[in-house]
Design an enzyme around this catalytic site. Structure first.
Site, PDB file in Angstrom:
ATOM      1  NE  ARG A   1      -2.302  -1.619   3.404  1.00 34.19           N
ATOM      2  CZ  ARG A   1      -2.853  -1.690   4.617  1.00 34.19           C
ATOM      3  NH1 ARG A   1      -4.092  -1.289   4.802  1.00 34.19           N
ATOM      4  NH2 ARG A   1      -2.165  -2.173   5.627  1.00 34.19           N
TER       5      ARG A   1
ATOM      6  CG  ASN B   1      -4.066  -4.692   2.845  1.00 36.54           C
ATOM      7  OD1 ASN B   1      -3.655  -4.643   1.695  1.00 36.54           O
ATOM      8  ND2 ASN B   1      -3.261  -4.739   3.894  1.00 36.54           N
TER       9      ASN B   1
END
Length: 806
Positions: A44, A62
């Protein structure tokens, strides 16, 4: 006329082209879905950084089925964004799928990382626990760094993952880091896109992070100051004390490796009289000075998995450690580098090698709960060092060896660093399935929505504690992925815990269950690992191990299968000999020897000295009345080891075979892969391999004064020759090897040396050849609808059993 043509060209060609170009470049909303090992590896932060560079608005998050990115972009920039993501993906990530498509239009004002729950189908892969990275190690030892000597330093690229996850997706609040609230400095790092700990879910420091305690008994804390504890640990090692340290996946027992008295005390307390201990070295330079170390072995030691690696000691090692007390009678030692910052500090401070072994009584699983450590480990350890970050799921250290001549990697135990995700096989059936594995080397395999998970090594299914760990780990996985129902596969042996538990689960959930023969599961596993399930040519499977229930009700273990047209046929096997005394036969090689010689009465008197009069009488009676027989090569290794007086009673599994291998390795080191003859002759093999003849010829060599080293080597060479004999008779070019016997690196090297240019040889790659691969093989067998035939088995087996009774 030209004016008219120009107008037509402008109207039908130029104007539509501009509309097409606008359609390509105008801002739309796109969705990227990436799956694989993509959580807990810094993905990320990477995507956030790339989005900022490309000035894209949207978000990344996520989710339980992977990683999702939604953003505004033109088609060209969307393609470029995905290309950049794939090219610069984090080192620890493994991408199994990446999809880009347009989605419902939504305008975003900035780019962000979202943290939110979802109820999507769960099929994301789990990141394993990774060893401390080089940057964190440097910071740990940098006196000017604010995390100097902080024993729990981590970043997006290293630290615990699998062992601390409570639920999906991988977020701090879904892990045992949830209780630690980041201080102002850590929080700044966490939110700073330019910081290497940007969005690191395990981020902490000495001010806000994990705390240690040292106990001198279950209720008395000696210290809770990390520097005081570390100084005490070093001091206690020098005093010959045994200390239990909480590791990543469970507690370890550590003590000085140069003190025979301390090592023998550890053996007494741990009830481990001869089994080798692993060693923890402070750095790779010290290992290179003390052990033969190939590039491949060095790479394994320094890898993110950081397994224990079996190495051959150099002369300096014998001066620095008590080799014969650490690994009695063996030629290799298990060596590892510190894989956690706490172990890094302990090893560096002491500066000398340490014994590092699982904290348990031999035969029981590793202890990982703090309460259990304080309740039970003071029977072994003088002090216990613990910390307040919970271990959710236990893991032993992984163990790997590299065969000396061929350089083949052989996994002996697959656990920390490697488990649980397995990316080298994609199931054809996307439904949920559970394969429960075997007994001694317990593991289970789950397939969930097309993902494969092979559990870490879970100990021996014989002990109650290991059974409980198996149940708890499986329950954890069922809960993690919300599994309510699945197809179940199990070993045929009804006496195995894994079989019984599979039946219990199936009955409670009203699920279907399929039983798969042990050695066919071995064969299916190695076929799948080498992409041979759809081979156009026949494949010979050589499956040698200690035990596995056969289709005829006997104990198999010396098997040759032929795989063609999705069918396995048992074509050859070792001659049956009686099985007596239950589990005792596997524990006492002298009993295997007695049974293997049962038809050779002329030689029985030579081994009578190994038994008392009552044992001799009782065992002879049991042999005559036996209705159970075996073809086990594992038991034949035991028998030969006993015949050479190397081991009559084992204190750990495989002890006799390891001593036999060590003896043969000494001879081969001097003479090379050369032998004047084999114990097997091609003309004597018809469906079965003559076990009694093998034993008789070994006795003949003993009587002719041949050295034990020569005989041990000739035995190995004879097995190698047997591979070629059966391959020729079976008319195959491809050969697969599986089963615990192929943990023997000398045997593997000799096979490679003899046949690498004659046959296409295939061994396990990322799974162990031992019974840890059974659960995976059970899944593969059923997933590919493999069938088996025993066209020769029943007829010949009846003949062999008749002979064995004579």
């Amino acid at each position: 006329m030209m004016v008219l043509f120009s107008c037509i060209f402008l109207h039908y060609i130029i104007v539509p082209f501009h509309k097409f170009a606008y359609a390509i470049n105008r801002m739309q909303t796109y969705h990227i879905h990436i799956n694989g090992i993509v959580q807990g590896v810094g993905f990320r932060p990477l995507i956030y950084t790339l989005a900022m560079q490309m000035q894209l608005n949207g978000y990344v998050k996520n989710v339980t089925d992977g990683l999702h990115v939604y953003f505004n972009s033109s088609k060209n920039d969307a393609d470029l964004f995905l290309e950049k993501i794939l090219k610069s993906s984090p080192q620890q990530s493994i991408i199994t799928s990446a999809e880009l498509h347009k989605t419902i239009e939504k305008e975003f004002s900035n780019f962000s990382i979202l943290v939110e729950e979802d109820s999507n189908l769960k099929d994301v892969l789990i990141s394993p626990d990774n060893a401390i990275c080089s940057v964190c190690r440097s910071e740990l030892n940098d006196v000017n760094n604010r995390r100097y000597r902080y024993p729990f330093i981590t970043c997006t690229q290293c630290g615990p993952r699998y062992s601390i996850i409570n639920s999906l997706p991988y977020e701090r609040h879904n892990s045992s880091m949830n209780k630690f609230i980041m201080c102002e400095k850590c929080n700044h790092e966490y939110n700073n896109v330019d910081d290497r700990r940007f969005f690191s879910q395990t981020n902490s420091c000495a001010e806000c992070g994990v705390e240690m305690n040292m106990y001198e008994n279950a209720s008395t804390i000696v210290s809770n100051d990390s520097e005081t504890i570390l100084a005490s640990v070093k001091n206690y090692f020098e005093q010959g004390k045994i200390i239990s340290i909480k590791g990543i996946g469970g507690y370890l027992l550590l003590c000085a490796a140069n003190s025979p008295e301390t090592i023998e005390l550890l053996r007494i307390r741990k009830h481990r009289p001869h089994k080798p201990f692993a060693l923890l070295y402070p750095d790779i330079e010290t290992i290179q000075n003390n052990f033969e170390l190939s590039k491949q072995e060095k790479k394994l030691l320094e890898s993110k998995e950081a397994p224990i690696v079996l190495l051959h000691p150099k002369p300096p090692a014998f001066a620095n450690i008590a080799v014969q007390h650490i690994a009695p009678g063996l030629k290799r030692l298990g060596i590892m580098l510190p894989y956690s910052p706490l172990l890094e500090l302990i090893a560096k401070d002491y500066g000398k090698p340490l014994i590092a072994t699982s904290a348990n009584i031999s035969g029981s699983p590793i202890i990982y709960k703090d309460d259990d450590a304080l309740a039970y480990l003071f029977d072994i350890a003088d002090y216990i060092v613990t910390y307040n970050r919970e271990i959710i799921i236990p893991e032993d250290d992984s163990v790997v060896q590299v065969s000396k001549a061929s350089g083949l990697q052989i996994v002996l135990r697959r656990s920390r660093g490697y488990a649980p995700s397995f990316l080298d096989y994609i199931p054809q059936n996307k439904s949920c399935t559970l394969s429960t594995g075997a007994l001694l080397k317990s593991s289970f395999t789950l397939t969930i929505n097309g993902r494969v998970f092979v559990s870490q090594f879970l100990g021996s299914g014989e002990s109650y504690e290991s059974q409980e760990m198996y149940k708890n780990t499986l329950a954890y996985w069922m809960n993690l992925y919300d599994i309510k129902s699945c197809l179940i596969r199990a070993d045929k042996h009804s006496g195995y815990f894994s079989h019984q538990y599979a039946v219990n689960i199936a009955e409670k959930a009203n699920n279907k269950i399929q039983f798969i023969q042990h050695h066919q599961a071995h064969f299916a596993a190695v076929l799948a690992e080498n992409n041979l399930l759809n081979s156009a040519n026949s494949v010979l499977g050589i499956i040698w191990d200690g035990t596995g229930l056969g289709d005829d009700g006997n104990i198999w273990g010396g098997e040759f299968f032929k795989y063609e047209n999705n069918t396995m046929a048992r074509c050859y096997y070792f001659e049956y000999f009686p099985v007596i005394a239950g589990d005792k036969m596997a524990l006492e090689p002298r009993i295997s020897l007695l049974c293997a010689l049962n038809k050779s009465w002329i030689h029985l008197e030579k081994i009578k000295v190994k038994f008392t009069e009552s044992e001799w009488h009782n065992y002879q009676l049991l042999i005559r009345e036996s209705k159970l027989f075996t073809s086990s090569v594992g038991r034949i290794f035991d028998a030969v080891a006993s015949l050479l007086d190397l081991c009559d009673k084992q204190t750990y599994e495989g002890e006799a075979a390891m001593h036999l291998q060590a003896l043969a390795e000494e001879y081969v080191a001097e003479k090379g892969f050369k032998m004047d003859s084999s114990y097997f002759r091609e003309e004597s093999i018809y469906y079965h391999v003559p076990t009694v003849t093998l034993m008789q010829e070994i006795i003949a060599d003993i009587e002719n004064g041949k050295s034990k080293g020569y005989i041990a080597s000739k035995f190995h060479y004879s097995l190698v020759c047997l591979v070629g004999i059966i391959a020729k008779k079976s008319e195959v070019n491809k050969i697969c090897f599986s089963g615990g016997v192929f943990q023997n690196s000398l045997l593997v090297d000799w096979v490679q040396n003899e046949y690498c240019k004659k046959y296409d040889l295939h061994f396990h790659k990322k799974l162990s050849p031992n019974d840890e691969n059974i659960s995976f093989g059970q899944m593969v067998y059923h997933d590919n609808n493999i069938t088996s035939t025993s066209s020769t088995t029943n007829k010949v087996a009846e003949f062999m059993i008749y002979n064995a009774k004579l």
